[in-house]
Design an enzyme around this catalytic site. Structure first.
Site, PDB file in Angstrom:
ATOM      1  N   LEU A 232       0.864  -1.172   0.000  1.00  0.00           N
ATOM      2  CA  LEU A 232       0.000   0.000   0.000  1.00  0.00           C
ATOM      3  C   LEU A 232       0.905   1.228   0.000  1.00  0.00           C
ATOM      4  CD1 LEU A 232      -2.805  -0.868   2.602  1.00  0.00           C
ATOM      5  CD2 LEU A 232      -3.133  -0.387   0.178  1.00  0.00           C
ATOM      6  N   ASP A 233       0.518   2.271  -0.739  1.00  0.00           N
ATOM      7  CA  ASP A 233       1.310   3.491  -0.792  1.00  0.00           C
ATOM      8  C   ASP A 233       1.454   4.112   0.593  1.00  0.00           C
ATOM      9  OD1 ASP A 233       1.380   3.167  -3.538  1.00  0.00           O
ATOM     10  OD2 ASP A 233      -0.318   4.507  -3.898  1.00  0.00           O
ATOM     11  N   LEU A 234       2.451   4.993   0.751  1.00  0.00           N
ATOM     12  CA  LEU A 234       2.616   5.719   2.011  1.00  0.00           C
ATOM     13  C   LEU A 234       1.339   6.458   2.385  1.00  0.00           C
ATOM     14  CD1 LEU A 234       6.182   7.294   1.614  1.00  0.00           C
ATOM     15  CD2 LEU A 234       5.548   5.327   3.010  1.00  0.00           C
TER      16      LEU A 234
END
Length: 321
Positions: free
Chosen positions: A48-50
């Protein structure tokens, strides 16, 4: 002076439904959960992206053997996009590349565009992604200003529901296949509306059959750890919960023995599937079996815990005799 050796951790098996917080990578979230559980072996099931939060299944021990099935599972997201601004990352983490006027957009026009995105679509993965080129993650190359040609790939958008729209910001509920980049989807929506766009918020609300309502935050886990490891272990989903879509087969004692020894077996009737969940008569999950071309079933992924439990049961049985 002797150096104290770091503990390798304990054997623990199961799937933790973690609510990944904003601002840290999936791997950092994984490592924190691993330390809390004092687990020896762990892995997550897709980055998952930051910027992103939400469902991140963490696999401990034997569950790492089924993590690929969760990587391949469908996902669901709630996202907010801002029209009129494009960034180099596709979200608020990046630098602004372009600003455009946002035209007046009617509800009918917006719904038409959203429905046009439903179905099988071609997406070019963004440079700021965890995909690798010659062993290097694309995002590391992107930070150096290196652009690599990426092939478009087919993903499927099952449904898009408009949750809110104020003329510039739109909030969406998206159900999609594995490999879908919501940042790319939002950018494509912006282009179709005659402007540009980027993601300002992203939350994964479901992965496979694991909903956000059943996830635990790192802070909650830390508090529960004060009650002991047994309390933490009670939160874990069974390993086989990741593959409930596969047909289940119960084996006899003799078939079980052959399978855990790595041999193939013959079953009276076979489900119409190439992969099976294998169970011992007591209900113990043995692992995943593969139906061969000759219609015999061979072991594909066996669980360490199952073999240990069976060996212990036989030892106890032999002693009692």
């Amino acid at each position: 002076m002797t150096t104290k050796r770091k503990s390798p951790g304990r054997d623990v098996d199961g799937i933790l439904l973690l609510d990944k917080p904003i601002g840290i990578s999936s791997n950092v979230a994984l490592q924190r959960a691993k330390r809390i559980f004092q687990a020896r072996k762990a892995g997550h099931t897709g980055n998952l992206d930051l910027l992103a939060t939400g469902v991140l299944p963490v696999c401990f021990g034997d569950a790492t053997k089924v993590s690929s099935y969760l990587l391949d599972a469908d996902k669901r997201y709630e996202t907010t996009g801002m029209l009129g601004v494009m960034t180099n990352t596709g979200d608020t983490e990046g630098e602004v590349l372009q600003t455009l006027d946002v035209p007046d957009i009617s509800q009918e026009q917006l719904n038409t565009v959203l429905q046009g995105m439903v179905g099988k679509v071609q997406q070019v993965p963004p440079m700021f992604s965890a995909l690798k080129h010659q062993g290097q993650p694309l995002y590391k190359l992107a930070r150096k200003g290196i652009e690599i040609e990426r092939k478009a790939r087919t993903v499927e958008i099952y449904a898009i529901e408009l949750l809110d729209f104020d003329g510039q910001h739109l909030s969406l509920d998206v159900r999609c296949s594995k490999g879908t980049y919501i940042r790319t989807l939002v950018e494509d929506i912006g282009t179709a509306l005659g402007t540009c766009a980027h993601v300002t918020a992203l939350r994964r609300t479901c992965a496979s059959d694991y909903p956000i309502e059943e996830c635990m935050s790192l802070e909650q886990l830390q508090l529960l750890a004060e009650d002991g490891l047994e309390r933490l272990d009670s939160l874990l989903r069974p390993v086989d919960s990741a593959i409930e879509h596969l047909p289940a087969v119960e084996l006899t004692a003799q078939q079980t023995l052959l399978i855990i020894q790595g041999q193939s077996i013959e079953l009276e009737s076979l489900p119409d599937n190439s992969l099976l969940r294998l169970y011992e008569q007591s209900g113990l999950f043995l692992g995943i079996g593969r139906v061969r071309d000759d219609r015999r079933v061979a072991p594909r992924r066996l669980m360490r815990q199952s073999s240990t439990e069976l060996a212990r049961a036989r030892t106890i049985s032999s002693i009692s005799e």
